[in-house]
Scaffold this motif. Structure first.
Motif, short mmCIF file in Angstrom:
data_model
loop_
_atom_site.label_atom_id
_atom_site.label_comp_id
_atom_site.label_asym_id
_atom_site.label_seq_id
_atom_site.Cartn_x
_atom_site.Cartn_y
_atom_site.Cartn_z
N ILE A 39 0.86 -1.18 0.00
CA ILE A 39 0.00 0.00 0.00
C ILE A 39 0.90 1.23 0.00
N LEU A 40 0.58 2.19 -0.86
CA LEU A 40 1.37 3.41 -1.00
C LEU A 40 0.52 4.61 -0.64
N ASP A 41 1.13 5.56 0.06
CA ASP A 41 0.44 6.79 0.37
C ASP A 41 1.45 7.93 0.39
N GLU A 42 1.04 9.07 -0.10
CA GLU A 42 1.93 10.23 -0.19
C GLU A 42 2.27 10.80 1.18
N GLN A 43 1.38 10.62 2.14
CA GLN A 43 1.57 11.21 3.46
C GLN A 43 2.56 10.38 4.29
N PRO A 44 3.15 10.98 5.32
CA PRO A 44 4.12 10.23 6.14
C PRO A 44 3.48 9.15 7.00
N GLU A 45 2.15 9.22 7.19
CA GLU A 45 1.44 8.22 7.98
C GLU A 45 0.22 7.74 7.20
N LEU A 46 -0.16 6.49 7.43
CA LEU A 46 -1.38 5.96 6.84
C LEU A 46 -2.60 6.57 7.52
N GLY A 47 -3.75 6.44 6.87
CA GLY A 47 -4.99 6.90 7.47
C GLY A 47 -5.83 7.78 6.56
N GLY A 48 -5.18 8.40 5.53
CA GLY A 48 -5.93 9.35 4.71
C GLY A 48 -6.32 10.55 5.56
N GLN A 49 -7.30 11.31 5.09
CA GLN A 49 -7.73 12.47 5.86
C GLN A 49 -8.69 12.08 6.97
N TYR A 50 -9.52 11.08 6.73
CA TYR A 50 -10.51 10.72 7.75
C TYR A 50 -9.85 10.08 8.96
N TYR A 51 -8.92 9.16 8.72
CA TYR A 51 -8.21 8.49 9.82
C TYR A 51 -6.83 9.08 10.03
N ARG A 52 -6.69 10.35 9.72
CA ARG A 52 -5.39 11.01 9.84
C ARG A 52 -4.86 10.88 11.27
N ARG A 53 -3.60 10.46 11.40
CA ARG A 53 -3.00 10.25 12.72
C ARG A 53 -2.62 11.59 13.35
N PRO A 54 -2.97 11.78 14.62
CA PRO A 54 -2.58 13.02 15.29
C PRO A 54 -1.07 13.07 15.53
N ALA A 55 -0.53 14.27 15.60
CA ALA A 55 0.88 14.42 15.94
C ALA A 55 1.12 13.85 17.34
N PRO A 56 2.31 13.29 17.59
CA PRO A 56 2.57 12.66 18.90
C PRO A 56 2.27 13.56 20.08
N GLU A 57 2.68 14.84 19.98
CA GLU A 57 2.45 15.74 21.11
C GLU A 57 0.96 16.00 21.32
N VAL A 58 0.18 16.02 20.21
CA VAL A 58 -1.27 16.18 20.32
C VAL A 58 -1.89 14.94 20.94
N ALA A 59 -1.46 13.76 20.49
CA ALA A 59 -2.00 12.51 21.02
C ALA A 59 -1.75 12.37 22.52
N ARG A 60 -0.58 12.85 22.98
CA ARG A 60 -0.27 12.74 24.41
C ARG A 60 -1.24 13.56 25.25
N VAL A 61 -1.65 14.70 24.72
CA VAL A 61 -2.52 15.59 25.48
C VAL A 61 -4.00 15.28 25.27
N TRP A 62 -4.37 15.08 24.01
CA TRP A 62 -5.78 14.98 23.66
C TRP A 62 -6.23 13.57 23.28
N GLY A 63 -5.28 12.67 23.08
CA GLY A 63 -5.65 11.32 22.64
C GLY A 63 -5.90 11.27 21.14
N ASP A 64 -6.40 10.14 20.67
CA ASP A 64 -6.67 9.91 19.25
C ASP A 64 -8.14 10.22 18.98
N HIS A 65 -8.41 11.19 18.09
CA HIS A 65 -9.80 11.58 17.85
C HIS A 65 -10.58 10.51 17.10
N ARG A 66 -9.88 9.59 16.41
CA ARG A 66 -10.55 8.48 15.73
C ARG A 66 -9.75 7.20 15.98
N PRO A 67 -9.89 6.62 17.16
CA PRO A 67 -9.07 5.45 17.50
C PRO A 67 -9.32 4.25 16.60
#
Length: 588
Positions: A39-67
């Motif tokens: 599977i190939l994706d232009e972005q540095p992380e998988l997920g597309g826009q809907y399952y876009r992975r939060p930045a690590p610092e955001v995830a530490r504070v706010w968690g994953d908005h779409r786990p």
């Protein structure tokens, strides 16, 4: 995954382009059944826009908005899928099957699958207006992109355009404490009508809509229907937006003070690669957009190419996931040489496809060319279809109950998508509504600095109302964005110069050209040097992949890509581009 490289071409059972919900769903199911999948994706992380992975610092504070997205990505990796993030698929080789890509370092990559699944998502449909280049003017998708990282696009925001996407974006902004000064919708989808009664068949989606409506009502957000953006004003940044009635778009009705304005008119399927691969296209019955023609499982007119998710037709995340799974089921059925629903449908519509002695009829040959063969068959690497199955003898077919469950899910999701599309104004109506209100001095193609007046004059006086001729004369759509930004608007302005044009006519699109995105010159040089080192002046590995850099980069086919080095080779921001949100995964 063990390397499988032949003549410089990475070979897999299945190559999937796009790491959003549809691509991830298909990858997980296929790999779990024993196929080799990349599977190939232009972005540095998988997920597309809907399952876009939060930045690590955001995830530490706010968690994953779409786990659920994180769990799906985890299943994909656990199944042994080769995940090539940071890879841009920018073209197709001369053999019509090998995908041309570049990795994050700009190195050239060539891939070929017995099956190819295109899950390239969609991008936002935008339309220019005076002031649309001011800082603070963006799209709803970009605002949602920032909101996922708990960053606000502004403090006082107006959302405008058309489509159901405006509602969840408004709610995301409210959750960040933003003042949503209003929502301006071109159509009137929120007025009771007979078509809206079909939503009663989808209680889960109705509850979702009711949740948005209740949140907006509590915040007292005004919803202005049949309203369009006339202009945005400001000095260093947008400070106000003037709105007009959709029925008389040149006449202002209110001005609202803002520090951010988000305007978008829904989404357009990302079909460049599908068209480059030779997949037949037609007019979407709901949207009027040019979309790939596919069967129920996403199989295109190219037997080995599937188009799924938003790339097939914009329908939201539920439809995208179901389409990804049904495409995987179809591939697995072919690997077991099991007739599929597409085979049964073609047989009912066109009669038997074989003679009594079992040899193909002429109708079979025609359908194979037009729709793709409906069963797996040995192709020995040629263009006709996939080669022999790779599944082990002990693998069990997909359970019938699983196939039926996901087929029902797909039909329900697509029914709701069609219902939604029917209550919002279609693209053709948007074209006719918006085109007349754009002043001649408004920049339309920001990459090439072409104004609305230049496009109108050229279309009427030189191009005879032809979209591609207008593009050639003006260079509108020849910049780094390849018309993703301006294509809809250029089509509208050209369309308006043709007398007697009606709203039921399909929406035209620029031809698909290589490269679909700016590619570093070093990538092209690497491919050329590789060919020279192999002594490749023709096909050297039996695949045809060495016969040229790619369609549209040689000979007379280069027309429309632009001939300047910055279009093909410059991977830096030209300063005229935009911060608009586009996606190689699935956007909803």
């Amino acid at each position: 995954m063990a390397a499988d490289v032949d003549g410089g071409v990475v070979r897999r059972d299945v190559v999937i382009v796009g790491g959003g919900p549809a691509g991830l769903t298909a990858a997980a199911r296929l790999a779990a059944s024993g196929l080799t999948v990349t599977i190939l994706d232009e972005q540095p992380e998988l997920g597309g826009q809907y399952y876009r992975r939060p930045a690590p610092e955001v995830a530490r504070v706010w968690g994953d908005h779409r786990p659920e997205g994180g769990r799906l990505i985890g299943r994909v990796r656990a199944a042994g899928v080769e995940c090539r993030t940071g890879h841009l698929v920018w073209g197709v080789a001369d053999d019509g099957r090998t995908l041309l890509a570049s990795d994050a370092a700009g190195r050239a990559v060539r891939l070929r699958g017995r099956y190819v699944i295109l899950a390239t998502g969609a991008y936002e449909r935008v339309f220019p207006f005076p002031g649309w280049r001011l800082p603070g003017v963006t799209t709803p998708g970009f605002a949602q992109h920032l909101a996922a990282d708990h960053t606000s696009v502004g403090d006082r925001v107006v959302l405008a355009g058309s489509g159901p996407f405006l509602l969840p974006v408004a709610c995301s902004l409210l959750a960040l404490g933003v003042t949503v000064a209003g929502i301006a919708e071109v159509g009137a989808p929120y007025r009771p009508g007979p078509r809206a009664s079909g939503a009663l068949l989808h209680p889960a989606r109705l509850r979702e809509l009711a949740g948005y409506a209740a949140r907006l009502a509590r915040a007292r957000v005004p919803l202005w229907q049949r309203t369009v953006v006339l202009r945005a004003d400001g000095r260093e940044r947008v400070s106000s937006v003037t709105l007009a009635s959709a029925t008389t778009p040149g006449r202002p009705i209110r001005t609202v003070e803002v520090d951010a304005l988000c305007v978008g008119y829904g989404f357009r399927p990302q079909t460049d690669l599908a068209r480059m691969l030779g997949c037949a296209t037609g007019t979407d019955a709901v949207t009027g957009e040019v979309s790939p023609l596919t069967g129920p499982a996403g199989r295109s007119s190219r037997d080995e190419v599937y188009v799924v998710g938003e790339a097939a037709s914009v329908g939201g995340v539920h439809a995208a996931v179901a389409r990804g799974m049904t495409a995987a089921h179809d591939i697995l059925a072919r690997e077991h040489d099991t007739p599929t629903r597409e085979h049964d449908t073609l047989t009912r519509e066109h009669g038997t496809l074989t003679r009594e002695d079992g040899t193909p009829t002429r109708e079979h040959g025609t359908l194979a060319r037009e729709h793709g063969d409906t069963r797996g068959h040995d192709d020995a690497g040629g263009r006709g279809g996939p080669s022999a199955p790779a599944l082990g003898k002990g693998r069990e077919p997909v359970p019938a109950s699983e196939i039926r469950r996901w087929a029902r899910a797909r039909r329900r999701a697509e029914h709701f998508a069609a219902l939604t599309g029917s209550i919002y104004p279609g693209p053709a109506l948007l074209l006719d509504t918006l085109a007349a209100s754009v002043p001649d001095e408004t920049p339309v193609c920001r990459c090439e600095a072409i104004t609305a007046g230049e496009i109108r004059e050229t279309a009427a006086a030189r191009a005879g109302g032809d979209l591609n001729a207008t593009k050639a004369w003006t260079r509108a759509g020849m910049g780094p964005c390849q018309g993703r930004e301006c294509g809809f608007a250029v089509s509208a302005l050209v369309r308006a110069t043709r007398p007697g044009e009606t709203a039921d006519r399909p929406v035209e699109a620029f031809p698909s050209r290589t490269p679909v995105r700016p590619v570093p010159v070093a990538t092209l040089l690497e491919i050329a040097e590789s060919r020279a080192g192999n002594g490749a002046t023709a096909d050297t590995d039996g695949s045809g992949a060495g016969s040229g850099i790619g369609r549209g980069l040689h000979g007379g086919d280069v027309t429309g890509t632009g001939t300047r080095g910055d279009v093909i080779g410059d991977d830096e921001d030209t300063g005229k581009g935009s911060d608009r949100d586009s996606d190689d995964g699935t956007t909803t």
